[in-house]
Design a protein around this motif. Structure first.
Motif, PDB file in Angstrom:
ATOM      1  N   ARG A   5     -70.478 -55.436 112.592  1.00  0.00           N
ATOM      2  CA  ARG A   5     -70.600 -56.883 112.811  1.00  0.00           C
ATOM      3  C   ARG A   5     -69.704 -57.359 113.940  1.00  0.00           C
ATOM      4  O   ARG A   5     -68.743 -56.702 114.332  1.00  0.00           O
ATOM      5  CB  ARG A   5     -70.325 -57.661 111.535  1.00  0.00           C
ATOM      6  CG  ARG A   5     -69.070 -57.369 110.711  1.00  0.00           C
ATOM      7  CD  ARG A   5     -67.799 -57.511 111.407  1.00  0.00           C
ATOM      8  NE  ARG A   5     -66.666 -57.799 110.548  1.00  0.00           N
ATOM      9  CZ  ARG A   5     -65.515 -58.276 110.986  1.00  0.00           C
ATOM     10  NH1 ARG A   5     -65.318 -58.488 112.282  1.00  0.00           N
ATOM     11  NH2 ARG A   5     -64.514 -58.521 110.171  1.00  0.00           N
ATOM     12  N   ALA A   7     -67.771 -61.168 114.571  1.00  0.00           N
ATOM     13  CA  ALA A   7     -67.521 -62.367 113.757  1.00  0.00           C
ATOM     14  C   ALA A   7     -66.694 -63.390 114.535  1.00  0.00           C
ATOM     15  O   ALA A   7     -65.536 -63.642 114.195  1.00  0.00           O
ATOM     16  CB  ALA A   7     -66.815 -61.968 112.465  1.00  0.00           C
ATOM     17  N   PRO A   8     -67.262 -63.983 115.569  1.00  0.00           N
ATOM     18  CA  PRO A   8     -66.477 -64.928 116.360  1.00  0.00           C
ATOM     19  C   PRO A   8     -66.282 -66.274 115.654  1.00  0.00           C
ATOM     20  O   PRO A   8     -67.042 -66.621 114.752  1.00  0.00           O
ATOM     21  CB  PRO A   8     -67.336 -65.121 117.613  1.00  0.00           C
ATOM     22  CG  PRO A   8     -68.736 -64.881 117.158  1.00  0.00           C
ATOM     23  CD  PRO A   8     -68.647 -63.854 116.058  1.00  0.00           C
ATOM     24  N   SER A   9     -65.255 -66.991 116.079  1.00  0.00           N
ATOM     25  CA  SER A   9     -65.058 -68.365 115.608  1.00  0.00           C
ATOM     26  C   SER A   9     -65.720 -69.276 116.644  1.00  0.00           C
ATOM     27  O   SER A   9     -65.378 -69.189 117.822  1.00  0.00           O
ATOM     28  CB  SER A   9     -63.565 -68.678 115.516  1.00  0.00           C
ATOM     29  OG  SER A   9     -62.928 -67.681 114.749  1.00  0.00           O
ATOM     30  N   GLU A  41     -67.441 -67.487 112.040  1.00  0.00           N
ATOM     31  CA  GLU A  41     -66.291 -67.827 111.195  1.00  0.00           C
ATOM     32  C   GLU A  41     -65.902 -69.270 111.530  1.00  0.00           C
ATOM     33  O   GLU A  41     -65.027 -69.515 112.352  1.00  0.00           O
ATOM     34  CB  GLU A  41     -65.168 -66.820 111.442  1.00  0.00           C
ATOM     35  CG  GLU A  41     -65.667 -65.391 111.226  1.00  0.00           C
ATOM     36  CD  GLU A  41     -64.647 -64.430 110.668  1.00  0.00           C
ATOM     37  OE1 GLU A  41     -63.479 -64.494 111.075  1.00  0.00           O
ATOM     38  OE2 GLU A  41     -65.033 -63.594 109.818  1.00  0.00           O
ATOM     39  N   TYR A 184     -58.590 -67.117 106.346  1.00  0.00           N
ATOM     40  CA  TYR A 184     -59.249 -65.988 107.017  1.00  0.00           C
ATOM     41  C   TYR A 184     -59.139 -64.678 106.244  1.00  0.00           C
ATOM     42  O   TYR A 184     -60.119 -63.963 106.052  1.00  0.00           O
ATOM     43  CB  TYR A 184     -58.657 -65.818 108.436  1.00  0.00           C
ATOM     44  CG  TYR A 184     -58.963 -64.458 109.027  1.00  0.00           C
ATOM     45  CD1 TYR A 184     -60.258 -64.156 109.447  1.00  0.00           C
ATOM     46  CD2 TYR A 184     -57.975 -63.474 109.124  1.00  0.00           C
ATOM     47  CE1 TYR A 184     -60.554 -62.892 109.953  1.00  0.00           C
ATOM     48  CE2 TYR A 184     -58.272 -62.223 109.621  1.00  0.00           C
ATOM     49  CZ  TYR A 184     -59.556 -61.928 110.041  1.00  0.00           C
ATOM     50  OH  TYR A 184     -59.851 -60.684 110.523  1.00  0.00           O
ATOM     51  N   VAL A 188     -62.721 -63.021 105.145  1.00  0.00           N
ATOM     52  CA  VAL A 188     -63.179 -61.849 105.892  1.00  0.00           C
ATOM     53  C   VAL A 188     -63.469 -60.687 104.934  1.00  0.00           C
ATOM     54  O   VAL A 188     -64.455 -59.964 105.078  1.00  0.00           O
ATOM     55  CB  VAL A 188     -62.165 -61.462 107.002  1.00  0.00           C
ATOM     56  CG1 VAL A 188     -60.894 -60.869 106.433  1.00  0.00           C
ATOM     57  CG2 VAL A 188     -62.768 -60.502 107.994  1.00  0.00           C
ATOM     58  N   ARG A 202     -62.806 -54.832 115.772  1.00  0.00           N
ATOM     59  CA  ARG A 202     -62.291 -56.117 116.251  1.00  0.00           C
ATOM     60  C   ARG A 202     -61.082 -55.856 117.139  1.00  0.00           C
ATOM     61  O   ARG A 202     -60.652 -54.696 117.304  1.00  0.00           O
ATOM     62  CB  ARG A 202     -61.943 -57.032 115.079  1.00  0.00           C
ATOM     63  CG  ARG A 202     -60.888 -56.480 114.177  1.00  0.00           C
ATOM     64  CD  ARG A 202     -60.628 -57.411 112.989  1.00  0.00           C
ATOM     65  NE  ARG A 202     -59.958 -56.700 111.924  1.00  0.00           N
ATOM     66  CZ  ARG A 202     -60.186 -56.881 110.632  1.00  0.00           C
ATOM     67  NH1 ARG A 202     -61.063 -57.775 110.227  1.00  0.00           N
ATOM     68  NH2 ARG A 202     -59.535 -56.187 109.717  1.00  0.00           N
ATOM     69  N   LEU A 206     -55.352 -58.000 115.367  1.00  0.00           N
ATOM     70  CA  LEU A 206     -55.533 -58.088 113.912  1.00  0.00           C
ATOM     71  C   LEU A 206     -55.218 -56.774 113.199  1.00  0.00           C
ATOM     72  O   LEU A 206     -55.437 -56.655 111.992  1.00  0.00           O
ATOM     73  CB  LEU A 206     -56.969 -58.545 113.597  1.00  0.00           C
ATOM     74  CG  LEU A 206     -57.220 -60.021 113.922  1.00  0.00           C
ATOM     75  CD1 LEU A 206     -58.703 -60.349 113.924  1.00  0.00           C
ATOM     76  CD2 LEU A 206     -56.486 -60.928 112.933  1.00  0.00           C
TER      77      LEU A 206
END
Ligand code: GLU
Length: 313
Positions: A5, A7-9, A41, A184, A188, A202, A206
């Motif tokens: 995946r 998963a951008p904000s 997100e 978050y 997540v 990612r 992180l």
């Protein structure tokens, strides 16, 4: 079937650092024949907007990155997060915390608060063992309480495909913020499990959050995905790349005469996936799939130089 995946904000236009991470995530998934999902997100920030979702989708498509099925939006899934929180609360694995970010920062940087190698925002435990009287005082203050997990300073190791074994002491991190928004680190974990994601690619800012996720997965009885943290893109001054650093969005780069192919080639070269001698001509995300070898990925952050910003290649 495996599932990856991105998963951008949706809080702004993606910049080349985000797009390069998206390319890496897509390559890992598609080279393995996995499904690839796009998840917005959109909980974390008052600036999440549908127009940013639209521009982010357009930019991914322009670089030849596709995804499977409908896009998922966290704001549509609040029940899932509420259920996971209720599970943890029933097992007595949480407590309320009234500390502000500033108080946490100050307590964590006190001389005895050793946080080397800890995840950002490491919590020193201020509200962990409050007496009934102290709790009554906090409640009377009117300040809303966040909810933290009891992590018991557990030492957790995860294995990252690029970084190897990463070990850190997990602190009592926030699961629900004072304003009621699920945090978050909770969402997540819940989303990745619910969507069957077994490979998380990612950016490596992180990396130290993943042991927190592993702890939460264990507490919730959820599987661990494989982790791949790709190096960040930095500005020439060594800070992480930001909008103020010049032509950093796809639109800005195209306006300078760049092309999607050259941008994909530039990302591939910076990741170590395209040799210096190889010409960028004809490179697309899809052509990179054939020779994709995760072993080649560079662990060094990539600095986008001003020359590259003004003059793409
Ligand atoms: N929404 C996060 C970001 O844009 C990504 C987090 C993740 O991939 O787990 O940085």
């Amino acid at each position: 079937m495996s599932v990856g995946r991105f998963a951008p904000s949706p809080t702004g236009t993606l910049h080349v650092g985000n797009l390069r991470t998206a390319l890496a995530a897509w390559l890992f998934a598609r080279a393995a024949g996995s499904r690839f999902l796009l998840r917005f997100e959109d909980l974390d920030d008052a600036t999440a907007r549908p127009e940013h979702e639209a521009s982010q989708k357009r930019d991914l498509e322009a670089l030849g990155l596709d995804w499977d099925g409908e896009v998922v939006r966290q704001s549509d899934r609040l029940d899932l997060y509420r259920d996971a929180l209720a599970d943890l609360q029933h097992s007595d694995l949480t407590y309320r915390c009234w500390c502000s970010r500033r108080e946490v920062r100050e307590a964590a940087s006190a001389p005895h608060g050793e946080t080397v190698g800890a995840a950002p925002g490491h919590y020193p435990g201020t509200c962990r063992e409050l007496t009934a009287v102290q709790i009554a005082e906090k409640e009377a203050s009117g300040r809303p309480a966040a909810l933290r997990i009891r992590a018991d300073a557990t030492e957790i190791s995860i294995t990252d495909r690029l970084h190897g074994v990463v070990t850190t002491t997990v602190d009592d991190f926030v699961l629900r913020r004072g304003d009621g928004t699920p945090a978050y680190n909770l969402v997540v974990v819940v989303d990745d499990a619910d969507q069957g994601i077994d490979e998380v690619v990612r950016a490596d800012d992180l990396l130290l959050s993943s042991p927190r996720h592993a702890l939460l997965q264990d507490r919730l009885g959820l599987p661990h995905p494989d982790w791949v943290h790709v190096p960040l893109v930095l500005a020439p001054n060594g800070d992480r790349l930001a909008k103020r650093d010049g032509a950093v969005t796809l639109e800005e780069r195209l306006a300078l005469g760049d092309t999607p192919e050259r941008i994909v080639a530039m990302f591939a070269r910076s990741l170590g996936l395209l040799g210096d001698e190889e010409s960028p001509g004809g490179i697309t995300a899809r052509t990179l799939l054939a020779g994709f070898d995760p072993e080649k990925i560079e662990l060094q952050p990539w600095t986008l130089l001003p020359r590259q910003i003004e003059e793409p290649w």
